[in-house]
Scaffold this active site. Structure first.
Site, PDB file in Angstrom:
ATOM      1  N   ASN A 117       0.814  -1.217   0.000  1.00  0.00           N
ATOM      2  CA  ASN A 117       0.000   0.000   0.000  1.00  0.00           C
ATOM      3  C   ASN A 117       0.839   1.255   0.000  1.00  0.00           C
ATOM      4  O   ASN A 117       1.933   1.300   0.535  1.00  0.00           O
ATOM      5  CB  ASN A 117      -0.982  -0.018   1.185  1.00  0.00           C
ATOM      6  N   PHE A 121      -1.847   8.111   4.331  1.00  0.00           N
ATOM      7  CA  PHE A 121      -2.609   8.736   5.423  1.00  0.00           C
ATOM      8  C   PHE A 121      -3.857   9.448   4.923  1.00  0.00           C
ATOM      9  O   PHE A 121      -4.105  10.618   5.272  1.00  0.00           O
ATOM     10  CB  PHE A 121      -1.751   9.735   6.211  1.00  0.00           C
ATOM     11  N   SER A 180       5.620   5.311   8.667  1.00  0.00           N
ATOM     12  CA  SER A 180       4.967   5.010   7.392  1.00  0.00           C
ATOM     13  C   SER A 180       5.893   5.395   6.249  1.00  0.00           C
ATOM     14  O   SER A 180       6.480   6.478   6.263  1.00  0.00           O
ATOM     15  CB  SER A 180       3.657   5.781   7.256  1.00  0.00           C
ATOM     16  N   ASN A 182       4.917   6.134   3.330  1.00  0.00           N
ATOM     17  CA  ASN A 182       4.147   6.821   2.289  1.00  0.00           C
ATOM     18  C   ASN A 182       3.934   8.315   2.502  1.00  0.00           C
ATOM     19  O   ASN A 182       3.154   8.932   1.796  1.00  0.00           O
ATOM     20  CB  ASN A 182       2.800   6.120   2.105  1.00  0.00           C
ATOM     21  N   THR A 183       4.571   8.888   3.514  1.00  0.00           N
ATOM     22  CA  THR A 183       4.555  10.342   3.674  1.00  0.00           C
ATOM     23  C   THR A 183       6.002  10.798   3.558  1.00  0.00           C
ATOM     24  O   THR A 183       6.838  10.391   4.369  1.00  0.00           O
ATOM     25  CB  THR A 183       3.955  10.751   5.047  1.00  0.00           C
ATOM     26  N   LYS A 220       5.697   3.974  17.070  1.00  0.00           N
ATOM     27  CA  LYS A 220       5.674   2.851  16.119  1.00  0.00           C
ATOM     28  C   LYS A 220       6.851   2.979  15.163  1.00  0.00           C
ATOM     29  O   LYS A 220       7.043   4.023  14.547  1.00  0.00           O
ATOM     30  CB  LYS A 220       4.359   2.845  15.335  1.00  0.00           C
ATOM     31  N   ASN A 249       5.951  -1.333  11.397  1.00  0.00           N
ATOM     32  CA  ASN A 249       5.153  -0.859  10.264  1.00  0.00           C
ATOM     33  C   ASN A 249       5.475  -1.688   9.009  1.00  0.00           C
ATOM     34  O   ASN A 249       6.190  -2.685   9.096  1.00  0.00           O
ATOM     35  CB  ASN A 249       5.445   0.630  10.038  1.00  0.00           C
TER      36      ASN A 249
END
Ligand SMILES: Cc1cc2nc3c(=O)[nH]c(=O)nc-3n(C[C@H](O)[C@H](O)[C@H](O)COP(=O)(O)O)c2cc1C
Length: 348
Positions: A117, A121, A180, A182-183, A220, A249
């Site tokens: 994925n 967010f 994450s 993805n940021t 995390k 994560n």
């Protein structure tokens, strides 16, 4: 059985995010139809005292929770509790609402029992999550907070603090997500020079907005950190008096996959979860537990699929366990199967 047939006949042919929306719709029904969640919870929730876990000053009816990212906007946590999850970590919530990355951004790799994925967010923002968190709850609800994408790195702390202030009083525990993939730039916040001040500020904010109840605070981390960096974050967590670590994560690694490399590459960027994460997640858990002794709550997540995996994590020092990808592949009765197997084993 029924879910697996449904998955093979229907869900796996749909784009992954559409299948997720469908599942979400079904869970919403559980929330809005009076009595339905109650019925399901009578059937599916763990009721055995031997499965209970006491941690973070809270009582968890079972050791397995839903990992962050499934219920990003705190819309279906009651339904997930009814399906047997012993806690739900909602979020990641950011201070400002944001759409996330363009679709497609969620993919299944069935040969690997994995998901990829790059959601980024997508969520309705902290204010909206706060409204929804005022609902009734039957299991502990953690709130995972992250940085709003358009906020520049220098203002990251203020952004996390804004979310902590709004959501802390409504959260059974708060997780600062700096892991994450993805940021852009988010994972750089894991460097202790940046993470220390950030976590201190969030701690202070939580104490300010919730003076009567100390809200537990966890961080995390990513599985792609080098061992020395994992040790550094662990030491810092101890030093700052954090309550625990959620590990871990999704990963940027694509090593050891059964899905054809060209196919994986064609999917593009994103974090991989599910079975390929299993060994790394377990190794990190062992490493961190060896370093902390009993001092921190460790929530182990990554590639947990069944009762065997849950037991393995608990034996390796996990206080609690979470899963996400396996729920997609195994469906709504997964938790019941896990609890039954755990109980049968305890009885033996
Ligand atoms: C579609 C998807 C979205 C996710 N979103 C988030 C998120 O918003 N915040 C977060 O901390 N983790 C997020 N995660 C990571 C999960 O919480 C978990 O750490 C990871 O999936 C490993 O667990 P699993 O192997 O059981 O899936 C997401 C995972 C998936 C598959």
């Amino acid at each position: 059985m029924i879910y697996r047939a449904f998955f093979h006949l229907v869900l796996r042919w749909l784009p992954a995010e559409l299948a997720h929306r469908l599942a979400f719709f079904a869970l919403r029904l559980l929330v809005v139809v009076p009595g339905l969640a109650w019925l399901f919870s009578r059937w599916l929730r763990p009721s055995a005292p031997e499965l209970r876990v006491r941690a973070l000053g809270l009582e968890f009816p079972g050791p397995v929770g839903m990992a962050a990212g499934f219920d990003k906007d705190a819309e279906v946590y009651q339904a997930l509790a009814a399906l047997g999850f012993g806690h739900v970590e909602v979020g990641t919530v950011t201070a400002q609402a944001q759409p996330g990355n363009p679709r497609p951004r969620l993919f299944r790799l069935p040969a690997d029992r994995a998901l990829l994925n790059r959601m980024g967010f997508n969520n309705h923002g902290a204010r909206s999550a706060a409204e929804r968190l005022r609902g009734k709850r039957s299991v502990p609800i953690g709130v995972n907070i992250g940085k709003t994408k358009i906020v520049p790195a220098e203002q990251a702390t203020a952004d996390y603090v804004a979310s902590a202030e709004l959501l802390g009083p409504l959260a059974d525990y708060v997780v600062v997500n700096v892991s994450s993939p993805n940021t852009p730039g988010l994972r750089e916040l894991q460097a202790v020079e940046k993470l220390g001040p950030l976590l201190r500020e969030v701690r202070t904010a939580l104490d300010r907005v919730s003076p009567a109840r100390r809200v537990p605070l966890l961080v995390k981390i990513a599985p792609d950190l080098a061992e020395a960096d994992i040790d550094a974050v662990t030491d810092m967590a101890l030093e700052l008096g954090l309550d625990g670590i959620v590990l871990c994560n999704t990963t940027l690694s694509r090593a050891g996959l059964h899905t054809a490399a060209a196919k994986v590459e064609a999917l593009g960027a994103g974090g991989l979860s599910g079975r390929p994460l299993r060994e790394r997640s377990l190794a990190i858990l062992r490493r961190v537990r060896a370093r902390t002794g009993e001092r921190l709550v460790l929530i182990s997540v990554g590639g947990v699929e069944n009762a065997h995996d849950v037991r393995e994590r608990l034996s390796a020092g996990a206080t609690l366990v979470q899963l996400y990808s396996a729920f997609v592949y195994e469906g709504p009765f997964l938790l019941r199967r896990i609890h039954r197997a755990l109980r049968a084993e305890m009885a033996r």
